[in-house]
Design a protein around this motif. Structure first.
Motif, PDB file in Angstrom:
ATOM      1  N   ILE A  49      11.766  55.381 -14.272  1.00  0.00           N
ATOM      2  CA  ILE A  49      11.047  54.995 -15.492  1.00  0.00           C
ATOM      3  C   ILE A  49      10.552  53.572 -15.335  1.00  0.00           C
ATOM      4  N   LYS A  50       9.323  53.358 -15.762  1.00  0.00           N
ATOM      5  CA  LYS A  50       8.763  52.003 -15.763  1.00  0.00           C
ATOM      6  C   LYS A  50       7.986  51.820 -17.068  1.00  0.00           C
ATOM      7  N   ASP A  51       8.278  50.770 -17.762  1.00  0.00           N
ATOM      8  CA  ASP A  51       7.617  50.468 -19.037  1.00  0.00           C
ATOM      9  C   ASP A  51       7.686  51.631 -20.020  1.00  0.00           C
ATOM     10  N   GLY A  52       8.816  52.337 -20.041  1.00  0.00           N
ATOM     11  CA  GLY A  52       9.037  53.407 -21.000  1.00  0.00           C
ATOM     12  C   GLY A  52       8.376  54.733 -20.660  1.00  0.00           C
ATOM     13  N   ALA A  53       7.821  54.867 -19.462  1.00  0.00           N
ATOM     14  CA  ALA A  53       7.158  56.119 -19.065  1.00  0.00           C
ATOM     15  C   ALA A  53       7.623  56.525 -17.666  1.00  0.00           C
ATOM     16  N   VAL A  54       7.396  57.790 -17.348  1.00  0.00           N
ATOM     17  CA  VAL A  54       7.745  58.276 -16.009  1.00  0.00           C
ATOM     18  C   VAL A  54       6.912  57.526 -14.981  1.00  0.00           C
ATOM     19  N   ASP A  55       7.582  56.959 -14.009  1.00  0.00           N
ATOM     20  CA  ASP A  55       6.902  56.218 -12.947  1.00  0.00           C
ATOM     21  C   ASP A  55       6.806  57.049 -11.666  1.00  0.00           C
ATOM     22  N   HIS A  56       7.857  57.817 -11.368  1.00  0.00           N
ATOM     23  CA  HIS A  56       7.886  58.582 -10.123  1.00  0.00           C
ATOM     24  C   HIS A  56       8.826  59.774 -10.275  1.00  0.00           C
ATOM     25  N   TRP A  57       8.423  60.902  -9.741  1.00  0.00           N
ATOM     26  CA  TRP A  57       9.226  62.127  -9.763  1.00  0.00           C
ATOM     27  C   TRP A  57       9.904  62.343  -8.418  1.00  0.00           C
ATOM     28  N   GLN A  58      11.135  62.890  -8.445  1.00  0.00           N
ATOM     29  CA  GLN A  58      11.844  63.365  -7.262  1.00  0.00           C
ATOM     30  C   GLN A  58      12.341  64.766  -7.589  1.00  0.00           C
ATOM     31  N   VAL A  59      11.953  65.742  -6.767  1.00  0.00           N
ATOM     32  CA  VAL A  59      12.349  67.126  -6.998  1.00  0.00           C
ATOM     33  C   VAL A  59      13.031  67.652  -5.738  1.00  0.00           C
ATOM     34  N   THR A  60      14.279  68.088  -5.899  1.00  0.00           N
ATOM     35  CA  THR A  60      15.030  68.637  -4.768  1.00  0.00           C
ATOM     36  C   THR A  60      14.924  70.155  -4.800  1.00  0.00           C
ATOM     37  N   LEU A  61      14.609  70.720  -3.637  1.00  0.00           N
ATOM     38  CA  LEU A  61      14.401  72.161  -3.491  1.00  0.00           C
ATOM     39  C   LEU A  61      15.340  72.727  -2.443  1.00  0.00           C
TER      40      LEU A  61
END
Length: 76
Positions: A49-61
């Protein structure tokens, strides 16, 4: 028809765009070296999270792929 054998491995894709983009990037990268990809399962989603919003996603498969067939002796 012969019984198939599958290998299961775990990957983590990342994206600043979306969860779907993170999944797609992970699968595209894996496909470069493993052409027999068969299925995937999302096992974990997280992000920063950056500045109250999603900054980067990580998805494990978990990704399954068929391994090369070998001739095994028949059970007697």
């Amino acid at each position: 028809m012969k019984d198939a054998v599958y290998k299961l491995t775990e990957l983590t894709g990342t994206s600043s765009v979306s969860m779907e983009d993170a999944v797609t990037k992970a699968l595209q990268c894996a496909y470069e070296s493993v052409k027999t990809l068969s299925w995937f399962q999302v096992v974990e989603t997280r992000g920063s999270i950056k500045d109250g919003a999603v900054d980067h996603w990580q998805v494990t498969l978990k990704v399954g792929f068929k391994v090369d067939e070998v001739e095994l002796p028949s059970p007697e």
